[in-house]
Design a protein around this motif. Structure first.
Motif, mmCIF file in Angstrom:
data_model
loop_
_atom_site.group_PDB
_atom_site.id
_atom_site.type_symbol
_atom_site.label_atom_id
_atom_site.label_comp_id
_atom_site.label_asym_id
_atom_site.label_seq_id
_atom_site.Cartn_x
_atom_site.Cartn_y
_atom_site.Cartn_z
ATOM 1 N N VAL A 214 0.829 -1.202 0.000
ATOM 2 C CA VAL A 214 0.000 0.000 0.000
ATOM 3 C C VAL A 214 0.864 1.253 0.000
ATOM 4 N N GLY A 215 1.850 1.306 0.866
ATOM 5 C CA GLY A 215 2.734 2.464 0.910
ATOM 6 C C GLY A 215 3.582 2.599 -0.332
ATOM 7 N N VAL A 216 4.009 1.480 -0.911
ATOM 8 C CA VAL A 216 4.817 1.523 -2.131
ATOM 9 C C VAL A 216 4.025 2.134 -3.277
ATOM 10 N N ILE A 217 2.781 1.715 -3.442
ATOM 11 C CA ILE A 217 1.953 2.267 -4.511
ATOM 12 C C ILE A 217 1.699 3.750 -4.279
ATOM 13 N N GLY A 218 1.548 4.148 -3.047
ATOM 14 C CA GLY A 218 1.392 5.569 -2.751
ATOM 15 C C GLY A 218 2.617 6.374 -3.173
ATOM 16 N N GLY A 219 3.803 5.843 -2.921
ATOM 17 C CA GLY A 219 5.021 6.522 -3.359
ATOM 18 C C GLY A 219 5.127 6.605 -4.871
ATOM 19 N N ILE A 220 4.719 5.540 -5.554
ATOM 20 C CA ILE A 220 4.745 5.539 -7.021
ATOM 21 C C ILE A 220 3.794 6.596 -7.566
ATOM 22 N N MET A 221 2.618 6.707 -6.988
ATOM 23 C CA MET A 221 1.657 7.700 -7.457
ATOM 24 C C MET A 221 2.153 9.124 -7.202
ATOM 25 N N LEU A 222 2.868 9.327 -6.111
ATOM 26 C CA LEU A 222 3.451 10.639 -5.861
ATOM 27 C C LEU A 222 4.473 10.989 -6.936
ATOM 28 N N GLY A 223 5.309 10.016 -7.312
ATOM 29 C CA GLY A 223 6.260 10.249 -8.385
ATOM 30 C C GLY A 223 5.575 10.490 -9.717
ATOM 31 N N LEU A 224 4.486 9.773 -9.975
ATOM 32 C CA LEU A 224 3.750 9.974 -11.220
ATOM 33 C C LEU A 224 3.137 11.362 -11.278
ATOM 34 N N GLY A 225 2.618 11.833 -10.159
ATOM 35 C CA GLY A 225 2.079 13.191 -10.129
ATOM 36 C C GLY A 225 3.144 14.229 -10.415
ATOM 37 N N ARG A 226 4.350 13.989 -9.916
ATOM 38 C CA ARG A 226 5.458 14.907 -10.205
ATOM 39 C C ARG A 226 5.808 14.875 -11.695
ATOM 40 N N ALA A 227 5.811 13.695 -12.288
ATOM 41 C CA ALA A 227 6.165 13.571 -13.702
ATOM 42 C C ALA A 227 5.118 14.228 -14.602
ATOM 43 N N LEU A 228 3.850 14.098 -14.255
ATOM 44 C CA LEU A 228 2.802 14.671 -15.095
ATOM 45 C C LEU A 228 2.874 16.191 -15.165
ATOM 46 N N GLY A 229 3.267 16.829 -14.083
ATOM 47 C CA GLY A 229 3.234 18.282 -14.051
ATOM 48 C C GLY A 229 4.568 18.980 -14.212
ATOM 49 N N GLU A 230 5.652 18.234 -14.408
ATOM 50 C CA GLU A 230 6.970 18.863 -14.522
ATOM 51 C C GLU A 230 7.040 19.754 -15.766
ATOM 52 N N THR A 231 7.680 20.920 -15.612
ATOM 53 C CA THR A 231 7.672 21.923 -16.677
ATOM 54 C C THR A 231 9.057 22.223 -17.232
ATOM 55 N N MET A 232 9.915 22.836 -16.419
ATOM 56 C CA MET A 232 11.147 23.413 -16.946
ATOM 57 C C MET A 232 12.112 22.362 -17.477
ATOM 58 N N ALA A 233 12.301 21.284 -16.754
ATOM 59 C CA ALA A 233 13.237 20.250 -17.212
ATOM 60 C C ALA A 233 12.782 19.665 -18.546
ATOM 61 N N VAL A 234 11.486 19.429 -18.686
ATOM 62 C CA VAL A 234 10.959 18.881 -19.936
ATOM 63 C C VAL A 234 11.103 19.885 -21.066
ATOM 64 N N THR A 235 10.865 21.147 -20.782
ATOM 65 C CA THR A 235 10.949 22.181 -21.817
ATOM 66 C C THR A 235 12.337 22.251 -22.434
ATOM 67 N N PHE A 236 13.364 21.986 -21.650
ATOM 68 C CA PHE A 236 14.735 22.061 -22.143
ATOM 69 C C PHE A 236 15.041 20.958 -23.154
ATOM 70 N N VAL A 237 14.502 19.757 -22.964
ATOM 71 C CA VAL A 237 15.017 18.603 -23.713
ATOM 72 C C VAL A 237 14.000 17.950 -24.644
#
Length: 309
Positions: A214-237
């Protein structure tokens, strides 16, 4: 004590409701500002890849696909690496090495995203172009049907590079949470498993992971939320191209990168509304993903409770 308890309950209830109110206001504001674009284009806004400010033709398909594909690449790379790091720290590494490695992982999470983007553009992109991409094209690119996904020009900026940089960014979050979750596994459970003759891998697979899923999946979803909304790093490459390609080695874009690149240059109500509509869609995608994760966690918790009963 009665008045104190009541005041504490009302205060915490107010803050909880305030969070829901803020989310509702944000969603309503985005929907109101995005309505001109949805009214003008209709469902074609979701199905069209055309993005031409000159002719006032806008479609969200390309940035939506780019957002999902880069996040998927990040998860496919980041989850196994994060698991490996967490398992090494908690199960394999000697005691004197666990704290330095854990601290290093936490420091990676503190690096600003623009630094990741600059590193990806000036360091990783040339290295990937010269050494990794040719190897992937010769091996994975030769596979029938799926080989086209790994074929493309060696230009250094692509959807795959953006996904890889996102993977590096989400690894510290997933690894840190997974490590903390693995640490709460009772030592008696693991020692009992070892005493029964299980190997280290069997203990990890049959004891540690089921106890912490349960906790592992929660951590994965937190990382996925970060990946979905990331802006500047993606804009560069990522290359910031509105064209949609099958190849991961071609330039593309995401919703966040499109907003970062074009919002300050938006001229006219329809152009601005289309960009806000992209932000609304990103909000909806994030809510759907996190809601699905929450439902999955609730289902796992019920199944775990049934097994204990």
């Amino acid at each position: 004590m009665v008045w104190g308890d009541r005041a504490f309950r009302l205060t915490t209830q107010f803050f909880a409701l305030a969070v829901l109110l803020v989310l509702a206001v944000i969603l309503a504001t985005l929907a109101w500002a995005a309505w001109p674009a949805f009214r003008h284009f209709g469902w074609d806004f979701l199905a069209s890849t055309e993005w031409n400010p000159v002719t006032q033709q806008f479609g969200a398909l390309s940035p939506m696909v780019g957002t999902l594909v880069t996040s998927l690449i990040a998860m496919l790379i980041g989850i196994p690496v994060s698991f490996g790091i967490a398992l090494f720290i908690t199960e394999i590494a000697p005691v004197w090495l666990r704290r330095p490695v854990g601290t290093a992982i936490e420091l990676l999470a503190a690096i600003p995203s623009i630094i990741y983007g600059m590193w990806g553009l000036f360091v990783f992109a040339p290295f990937f172009t010269d050494y990794i991409q040719p190897l992937m094209s010769e091996t994975l690119g030769a596979i029938p049907l799926v080989g086209v996904v790994f074929q493309g020009p060696q230009i250094g900026i692509s959807v795959f590079n953006a996904g890889f940089i996102l993977a590096i960014m989400v690894i510290p979050f997933i690894a840190a949470i997974t490590r903390d979750v693995f640490d709460v596994v009772p030592r008696t459970l693991k020692e009992s498993a070892y005493a029964m003759g299980l190997t280290r891998w069997e203990v990890i697979w049959r004891v540690v992971l089921p106890f912490t899923k349960v906790g592992v999946i929660g951590g994965i979803m937190l990382g996925l939320g970060r990946a979905l909304g990331e802006t500047m790093a993606v804009t560069f490459v990522i290359g910031n191209s509105h064209d949609l390609h099958l190849s991961l080695f071609m330039p593309g874009n995401t919703i966040s990168s499109t907003l970062a690149n074009e919002f300050t240059e938006a001229d006219g109500e329809l152009y601005t509304s289309s960009l806000i509509a992209l932000g609304f869609l990103l909000f909806v995608i994030t809510v759907i993903v996190l809601s699905f994760a929450r439902l999955l966690l609730m289902r796992l918790e019920r199944a775990q409770g049934g097994q204990k009963a």
